[in-house]
Scaffold this motif. Structure first.
Motif, PDB file in Angstrom:
ATOM      1  N   LEU A  12       0.811  -1.220   0.000  1.00 48.01           N
ATOM      2  CA  LEU A  12       0.000   0.000   0.000  1.00 48.01           C
ATOM      3  C   LEU A  12       0.847   1.275   0.000  1.00 48.01           C
ATOM      4  N   GLU A  13       2.176   1.120   0.087  1.00 52.84           N
ATOM      5  CA  GLU A  13       3.051   2.295   0.161  1.00 52.84           C
ATOM      6  C   GLU A  13       2.897   3.243  -1.016  1.00 52.84           C
ATOM      7  N   ASP A  14       2.667   2.692  -2.191  1.00 54.49           N
ATOM      8  CA  ASP A  14       2.564   3.577  -3.352  1.00 54.49           C
ATOM      9  C   ASP A  14       1.121   3.900  -3.734  1.00 54.49           C
ATOM     10  N   GLY A  15       0.208   3.708  -2.796  1.00 57.35           N
ATOM     11  CA  GLY A  15      -1.168   4.147  -3.009  1.00 57.35           C
ATOM     12  C   GLY A  15      -2.206   3.052  -2.802  1.00 57.35           C
ATOM     13  N   GLU A  16      -3.443   3.450  -3.017  1.00 52.91           N
ATOM     14  CA  GLU A  16      -4.607   2.591  -2.824  1.00 52.91           C
ATOM     15  C   GLU A  16      -4.538   1.358  -3.729  1.00 52.91           C
ATOM     16  N   LYS A  17      -4.949   0.211  -3.183  1.00 51.80           N
ATOM     17  CA  LYS A  17      -4.943  -1.044  -3.930  1.00 51.80           C
ATOM     18  C   LYS A  17      -6.262  -1.776  -3.716  1.00 51.80           C
ATOM     19  N   GLU A  18      -6.619  -2.585  -4.707  1.00 47.44           N
ATOM     20  CA  GLU A  18      -7.791  -3.442  -4.577  1.00 47.44           C
ATOM     21  C   GLU A  18      -7.490  -4.557  -3.590  1.00 47.44           C
ATOM     22  N   CYS A  19      -8.469  -4.907  -2.818  1.00 49.39           N
ATOM     23  CA  CYS A  19      -8.338  -5.982  -1.841  1.00 49.39           C
ATOM     24  C   CYS A  19      -7.984  -7.298  -2.550  1.00 49.39           C
ATOM     25  N   LEU A  20      -8.573  -7.524  -3.711  1.00 50.10           N
ATOM     26  CA  LEU A  20      -8.289  -8.732  -4.476  1.00 50.10           C
ATOM     27  C   LEU A  20      -6.807  -8.814  -4.834  1.00 50.10           C
ATOM     28  N   TYR A  21      -6.229  -7.710  -5.288  1.00 51.96           N
ATOM     29  CA  TYR A  21      -4.809  -7.665  -5.626  1.00 51.96           C
ATOM     30  C   TYR A  21      -3.957  -8.004  -4.403  1.00 51.96           C
ATOM     31  N   LEU A  22      -4.275  -7.398  -3.272  1.00 49.98           N
ATOM     32  CA  LEU A  22      -3.519  -7.649  -2.040  1.00 49.98           C
ATOM     33  C   LEU A  22      -3.634  -9.109  -1.614  1.00 49.98           C
ATOM     34  N   ALA A  23      -4.818  -9.678  -1.770  1.00 48.80           N
ATOM     35  CA  ALA A  23      -5.036 -11.083  -1.419  1.00 48.80           C
ATOM     36  C   ALA A  23      -4.184 -11.989  -2.307  1.00 48.80           C
ATOM     37  N   GLN A  24      -4.137 -11.676  -3.590  1.00 47.75           N
ATOM     38  CA  GLN A  24      -3.324 -12.477  -4.505  1.00 47.75           C
ATOM     39  C   GLN A  24      -1.843 -12.362  -4.157  1.00 47.75           C
ATOM     40  N   GLN A  25      -1.388 -11.161  -3.829  1.00 49.67           N
ATOM     41  CA  GLN A  25       0.011 -10.947  -3.482  1.00 49.67           C
ATOM     42  C   GLN A  25       0.400 -11.723  -2.220  1.00 49.67           C
ATOM     43  N   ALA A  26      -0.503 -11.764  -1.251  1.00 47.69           N
ATOM     44  CA  ALA A  26      -0.221 -12.425   0.031  1.00 47.69           C
ATOM     45  C   ALA A  26      -0.622 -13.902   0.043  1.00 47.69           C
ATOM     46  N   SER A  27      -1.257 -14.354  -1.041  1.00 49.57           N
ATOM     47  CA  SER A  27      -1.731 -15.746  -1.146  1.00 49.57           C
ATOM     48  C   SER A  27      -2.696 -16.119  -0.025  1.00 49.57           C
ATOM     49  N   ILE A  28      -3.573 -15.171   0.295  1.00 49.21           N
ATOM     50  CA  ILE A  28      -4.635 -15.417   1.275  1.00 49.21           C
ATOM     51  C   ILE A  28      -5.935 -14.857   0.709  1.00 49.21           C
ATOM     52  N   SER A  29      -7.045 -15.124   1.371  1.00 52.93           N
ATOM     53  CA  SER A  29      -8.342 -14.657   0.892  1.00 52.93           C
ATOM     54  C   SER A  29      -8.543 -13.169   1.188  1.00 52.93           C
ATOM     55  N   GLU A  30      -9.473 -12.577   0.450  1.00 52.18           N
ATOM     56  CA  GLU A  30      -9.815 -11.173   0.699  1.00 52.18           C
ATOM     57  C   GLU A  30     -10.349 -10.990   2.115  1.00 52.18           C
ATOM     58  N   SER A  31     -11.129 -11.947   2.579  1.00 50.39           N
ATOM     59  CA  SER A  31     -11.682 -11.826   3.939  1.00 50.39           C
ATOM     60  C   SER A  31     -10.566 -11.868   4.987  1.00 50.39           C
ATOM     61  N   GLU A  32      -9.498 -12.646   4.734  1.00 49.16           N
ATOM     62  CA  GLU A  32      -8.387 -12.670   5.685  1.00 49.16           C
ATOM     63  C   GLU A  32      -7.615 -11.352   5.652  1.00 49.16           C
ATOM     64  N   ILE A  33      -7.506 -10.748   4.458  1.00 50.99           N
ATOM     65  CA  ILE A  33      -6.880  -9.412   4.358  1.00 50.99           C
ATOM     66  C   ILE A  33      -7.632  -8.443   5.261  1.00 50.99           C
ATOM     67  N   LEU A  34      -8.950  -8.429   5.115  1.00 53.84           N
ATOM     68  CA  LEU A  34      -9.774  -7.506   5.901  1.00 53.84           C
ATOM     69  C   LEU A  34      -9.714  -7.834   7.391  1.00 53.84           C
ATOM     70  N   GLU A  35      -9.648  -9.106   7.713  1.00 54.40           N
ATOM     71  CA  GLU A  35      -9.557  -9.513   9.117  1.00 54.40           C
ATOM     72  C   GLU A  35      -8.224  -9.058   9.721  1.00 54.40           C
ATOM     73  N   ARG A  36      -7.132  -9.251   8.990  1.00 51.35           N
ATOM     74  CA  ARG A  36      -5.811  -8.864   9.484  1.00 51.35           C
ATOM     75  C   ARG A  36      -5.687  -7.348   9.654  1.00 51.35           C
ATOM     76  N   LEU A  37      -6.372  -6.601   8.795  1.00 48.16           N
ATOM     77  CA  LEU A  37      -6.304  -5.144   8.838  1.00 48.16           C
ATOM     78  C   LEU A  37      -7.436  -4.515   9.647  1.00 48.16           C
ATOM     79  N   SER A  38      -8.326  -5.323  10.194  1.00 50.84           N
ATOM     80  CA  SER A  38      -9.540  -4.795  10.822  1.00 50.84           C
ATOM     81  C   SER A  38      -9.265  -3.775  11.927  1.00 50.84           C
TER      82      SER A  38
END
Length: 103
Positions: free
Chosen positions: A26-52
């Motif tokens: 996210l350092e270089d700006g806003e990103k889609e949750c789907l993109y972040l999930a793919q980068q981290a190899s986890i689900s979108e819901s886990e991204i949101l849970e980790r960042l909640s």
């Protein structure tokens, strides 16, 4: 800083290996949750849970555009946690002292 939040929980979130990787993306700006999930190899819901907790207290913002979840980090606010963390300062001082002995 007049907000009430658990500083230790914020720093734990920030320095968790997966969450820190997400924040780095996210350092270089806003990103889609789907993109972040793919980068981290986890689900979108886990991204949101980790960042909640970070989202809840405004360190990360969550928006929607055309049904897509977008995330952005507030790095000024994240940096302020590090700057005001006495334990972090103490750790840096110890590392600097150890470094001076090694050199």
């Amino acid at each position: 800083m007049d907000e009430t939040f658990d500083h230790e929980k914020i720093t734990d979130c920030m320095f968790d290996p997966i969450t820190s990787s997400i924040l780095a993306d996210l350092e270089d700006g806003e990103k889609e949750c789907l993109y972040l999930a793919q980068q981290a190899s986890i689900s979108e819901s886990e991204i949101l849970e980790r960042l909640s907790y970070l989202i809840e207290h405004g360190f990360v913002s969550k928006n929607f555009d055309d049904g897509k979840c977008l995330l952005a980090a507030n790095f000024d606010k994240l940096d302020s946690i590090i700057e005001h963390d006495k334990n972090f300062d103490a750790a840096i001082n110890v590392l600097e002292k150890m470094d001076s002995y090694l050199n």
